[in-house]
Design a protein around this motif. Structure first.
Motif, PDB file in Angstrom:
ATOM      1  N   MET A 107      15.451  98.176  28.772  1.00  0.00           N
ATOM      2  CA  MET A 107      15.679  97.412  29.997  1.00  0.00           C
ATOM      3  C   MET A 107      14.585  96.382  30.256  1.00  0.00           C
ATOM      4  O   MET A 107      14.865  95.267  30.717  1.00  0.00           O
ATOM      5  CB  MET A 107      15.810  98.376  31.189  1.00  0.00           C
ATOM      6  N   ARG A 108      13.333  96.738  29.950  1.00  0.00           N
ATOM      7  CA  ARG A 108      12.226  95.805  30.166  1.00  0.00           C
ATOM      8  C   ARG A 108      12.376  94.552  29.322  1.00  0.00           C
ATOM      9  O   ARG A 108      11.925  93.469  29.717  1.00  0.00           O
ATOM     10  CB  ARG A 108      10.894  96.487  29.850  1.00  0.00           C
ATOM     11  N   VAL A 109      12.991  94.706  28.172  1.00  0.00           N
ATOM     12  CA  VAL A 109      13.239  93.549  27.309  1.00  0.00           C
ATOM     13  C   VAL A 109      14.524  92.824  27.727  1.00  0.00           C
ATOM     14  O   VAL A 109      14.557  91.595  27.831  1.00  0.00           O
ATOM     15  CB  VAL A 109      13.339  93.998  25.837  1.00  0.00           C
ATOM     16  N   ALA A 110      15.590  93.580  27.934  1.00  0.00           N
ATOM     17  CA  ALA A 110      16.926  92.992  28.075  1.00  0.00           C
ATOM     18  C   ALA A 110      17.125  92.194  29.362  1.00  0.00           C
ATOM     19  O   ALA A 110      17.745  91.115  29.334  1.00  0.00           O
ATOM     20  CB  ALA A 110      17.978  94.093  27.991  1.00  0.00           C
ATOM     21  N   PHE A 111      16.644  92.685  30.496  1.00  0.00           N
ATOM     22  CA  PHE A 111      16.881  91.967  31.756  1.00  0.00           C
ATOM     23  C   PHE A 111      16.199  90.596  31.774  1.00  0.00           C
ATOM     24  O   PHE A 111      16.869  89.579  32.012  1.00  0.00           O
ATOM     25  CB  PHE A 111      16.427  92.811  32.953  1.00  0.00           C
ATOM     26  N   PRO A 112      14.880  90.501  31.526  1.00  0.00           N
ATOM     27  CA  PRO A 112      14.249  89.179  31.556  1.00  0.00           C
ATOM     28  C   PRO A 112      14.811  88.232  30.496  1.00  0.00           C
ATOM     29  O   PRO A 112      14.970  87.033  30.742  1.00  0.00           O
ATOM     30  CB  PRO A 112      12.767  89.475  31.305  1.00  0.00           C
ATOM     31  N   ALA A 113      15.117  88.761  29.301  1.00  0.00           N
ATOM     32  CA  ALA A 113      15.648  87.908  28.240  1.00  0.00           C
ATOM     33  C   ALA A 113      16.977  87.281  28.647  1.00  0.00           C
ATOM     34  O   ALA A 113      17.225  86.092  28.395  1.00  0.00           O
ATOM     35  CB  ALA A 113      15.812  88.718  26.955  1.00  0.00           C
ATOM     36  N   LEU A 114      17.826  88.063  29.269  1.00  0.00           N
ATOM     37  CA  LEU A 114      19.140  87.564  29.698  1.00  0.00           C
ATOM     38  C   LEU A 114      19.023  86.484  30.759  1.00  0.00           C
ATOM     39  O   LEU A 114      19.628  85.412  30.648  1.00  0.00           O
ATOM     40  CB  LEU A 114      19.988  88.732  30.219  1.00  0.00           C
ATOM     41  N   VAL A 115      18.239  86.753  31.803  1.00  0.00           N
ATOM     42  CA  VAL A 115      18.212  85.816  32.932  1.00  0.00           C
ATOM     43  C   VAL A 115      17.420  84.551  32.624  1.00  0.00           C
ATOM     44  O   VAL A 115      17.629  83.522  33.270  1.00  0.00           O
ATOM     45  CB  VAL A 115      17.679  86.503  34.209  1.00  0.00           C
ATOM     46  N   THR A 116      16.510  84.607  31.633  1.00  0.00           N
ATOM     47  CA  THR A 116      15.800  83.387  31.254  1.00  0.00           C
ATOM     48  C   THR A 116      16.602  82.562  30.252  1.00  0.00           C
ATOM     49  O   THR A 116      16.545  81.329  30.273  1.00  0.00           O
ATOM     50  CB  THR A 116      14.405  83.705  30.680  1.00  0.00           C
ATOM     51  N   ARG A 117      17.363  83.224  29.364  1.00  0.00           N
ATOM     52  CA  ARG A 117      18.187  82.475  28.402  1.00  0.00           C
ATOM     53  C   ARG A 117      19.312  81.719  29.116  1.00  0.00           C
ATOM     54  O   ARG A 117      19.657  80.604  28.740  1.00  0.00           O
ATOM     55  CB  ARG A 117      18.783  83.425  27.361  1.00  0.00           C
ATOM     56  N   PHE A 118      19.891  82.357  30.145  1.00  0.00           N
ATOM     57  CA  PHE A 118      21.007  81.730  30.869  1.00  0.00           C
ATOM     58  C   PHE A 118      20.632  81.576  32.345  1.00  0.00           C
ATOM     59  O   PHE A 118      20.991  82.412  33.185  1.00  0.00           O
ATOM     60  CB  PHE A 118      22.273  82.572  30.722  1.00  0.00           C
ATOM     61  N   PRO A 119      19.904  80.517  32.686  1.00  0.00           N
ATOM     62  CA  PRO A 119      19.425  80.360  34.064  1.00  0.00           C
ATOM     63  C   PRO A 119      20.539  80.139  35.086  1.00  0.00           C
ATOM     64  O   PRO A 119      20.310  80.308  36.284  1.00  0.00           O
ATOM     65  CB  PRO A 119      18.503  79.136  33.985  1.00  0.00           C
ATOM     66  N   THR A 120      21.731  79.773  34.626  1.00  0.00           N
ATOM     67  CA  THR A 120      22.845  79.573  35.569  1.00  0.00           C
ATOM     68  C   THR A 120      23.847  80.732  35.493  1.00  0.00           C
ATOM     69  O   THR A 120      24.985  80.601  35.947  1.00  0.00           O
ATOM     70  CB  THR A 120      23.568  78.251  35.283  1.00  0.00           C
ATOM     71  N   LEU A 121      23.432  81.855  34.931  1.00  0.00           N
ATOM     72  CA  LEU A 121      24.319  83.007  34.797  1.00  0.00           C
ATOM     73  C   LEU A 121      24.878  83.416  36.158  1.00  0.00           C
ATOM     74  O   LEU A 121      24.161  83.495  37.151  1.00  0.00           O
ATOM     75  CB  LEU A 121      23.553  84.186  34.195  1.00  0.00           C
TER      76      LEU A 121
END
Length: 395
Positions: free
Chosen positions: A351-365
């Motif tokens: 989770m520590r990896v997955a949440f920040p990676a997702l929201v930074t890769r797709f800033p308009t998610l």
């Protein structure tokens, strides 16, 4: 004391992240009627739930458990947990199995897996970007991360991983017919027994192969594998999906994580507390115990509402607010005492990896459907979503 007729399960309309309102209004300890006529107890207070899970006078033995769900009128008490299924055992049997695994799930060892989690996460995000919006975040991201990690940990061959993932999710899904859940469990057991035999013949660099060098039987090894697979896959997958849903529903908190990925540790603990996806625990008193001024008799079943305990205002200020900068330590989402989740550190790393990676890769998610249309796993042992359609602006 008034007896509650059934365990409250219905969440407030429009509030998919909150516990049932009746749970929030309960006193820390109350009486609860079970479908089989037994009158036991419901714990909603944080301090009491922690005390029960740490007290050896309360048992986790499978044959002593009662369900809060209606069953056949002639249903018999469950049998003892099968060999290796240590989650349904007490010490010393529980200790024997758990001690074999503890050294393989240390904080240090799990953090060494961070690089592999980062690699898997990056590959999945690349695939999402190539596919383009919209996607179902459950199948595209939330499920594959823990599935790949637990399958690699156990040494499950690539060809079997999709069916393992499907069967493990089905075992905990109470929206499915009982026959389907039993069928999924039987399929898991069959494949795991075959895998154990293969590992004995040709060990590889994985946890299951390590365990074959000891004195465990094939049945014990298969059951340990099934337990680790079910516990390490469905829970984290639902945390990633439901956690993303919660972040998208709280844009201020989403913005805070995107602006400062360094708060990921705190954010994960707060999401665990706030969502409490493994929402209910159960114990049975082995002898008379006084709890909060009331006498719990031997044989009484005690239901622990983790979701209510994690929202206890006596423990957390403003508990119904999602605050990623909160100090949420002490939550009970991984349990407490000797049965505290063995794989919690691996789940945290993912989770520590997955949440920040997702929201930074797709800033308009953002959600691709109205939030009220997101299909919830309302009757599952592990709360979450069946699907989470998301979209973003392509560059």
């Amino acid at each position: 004391m008034t007896v509650l007729a059934a365990l409250p399960m219905t969440r407030p309309a429009g509030c998919p992240f909150d516990p049932p309102e009746e749970l929030a209004r309960r006193r820390p300890l109350s009486r609860l009627a079970f479908p089989d006529g037994h009158v036991g107890w419901l714990v909603t207070g944080h301090a009491l739930a922690r005390a029960v899970t740490a007290d050896p006078r309360f048992s986790s033995r499978h044959e002593l458990m009662r369900s809060t769900l209606p069953g056949p009128a002639d249903a018999e008490q469950p049998p003892p947990a099968p060999p290796g299924m240590f989650i349904g055992m007490d010490p010393p049997e529980h200790t024997r199995y758990r001690s074999l695994l503890t050294a393989k799930f240390t904080v240090r060892r799990m953090r060494l897996l961070t690089e592999r989690v980062e690699q898997i996460t990056a590959e999945l995000l690349d695939a999402m970007e190539r596919h383009g919006p919209p996607v179902d975040l459950v199948t595209a991201y939330a499920q594959p991360i823990p599935a790949l990690m637990i399958c690699e940990l156990l040494g499950i061959p690539h060809a079997d991983r999709e069916s393992f993932q499907r069967h493990a999710a089905a075992v905990n899904d109470q929206d499915l017919a009982l026959e389907e859940r039993y069928g999924a469990g039987a399929a898991l057991q069959t494949t795991l027994r075959e895998l154990v035999l293969a590992k004995r013949a040709e060990p590889t660099d994985d946890l299951l192969s390590d365990l074959t060098s000891g004195d465990l039987t094939d049945e014990e090894l298969a059951n340990i594998g099934a337990l680790l697979l079910a516990a390490g896959l469905d829970t984290t997958a639902n945390m990633l999906a439901l956690g993303t849903f919660a972040l998208l529903s709280h844009p201020g908190q989403l913005a805070a994580l995107r602006a400062d990925p360094g708060i990921a540790d705190q954010a994960v603990e707060e999401l665990l507390r706030y969502l409490s996806i493994t929402h209910t625990g159960v114990r049975t008193a082995l002898e008379e115990v006084e709890l909060d001024g009331h006498l719990i008799k031997a044989g009484d079943t005690v239901i622990l509402s983790v979701q209510a305990a994690n929202r206890d205002p006596a423990k957390y200020a403003d508990p119904d607010t999602l605050d990623l900068r909160r100090n949420a330590t002490g939550h009970l989402s991984f349990g407490h005492g000797v049965h505290q989740c063995l794989g919690q550190q691996l789940a945290r790393v993912e989770m520590r990896v997955a949440f920040p990676a997702l929201v930074t890769r797709f800033p308009t998610l953002r959600l691709a459907i109205p939030p009220e249309e997101v299909p919830l796993r309302a009757h599952s042992d592990v709360y979450g979503v069946h699907r989470l359609p998301v979209t973003w602006d392509e560059t």
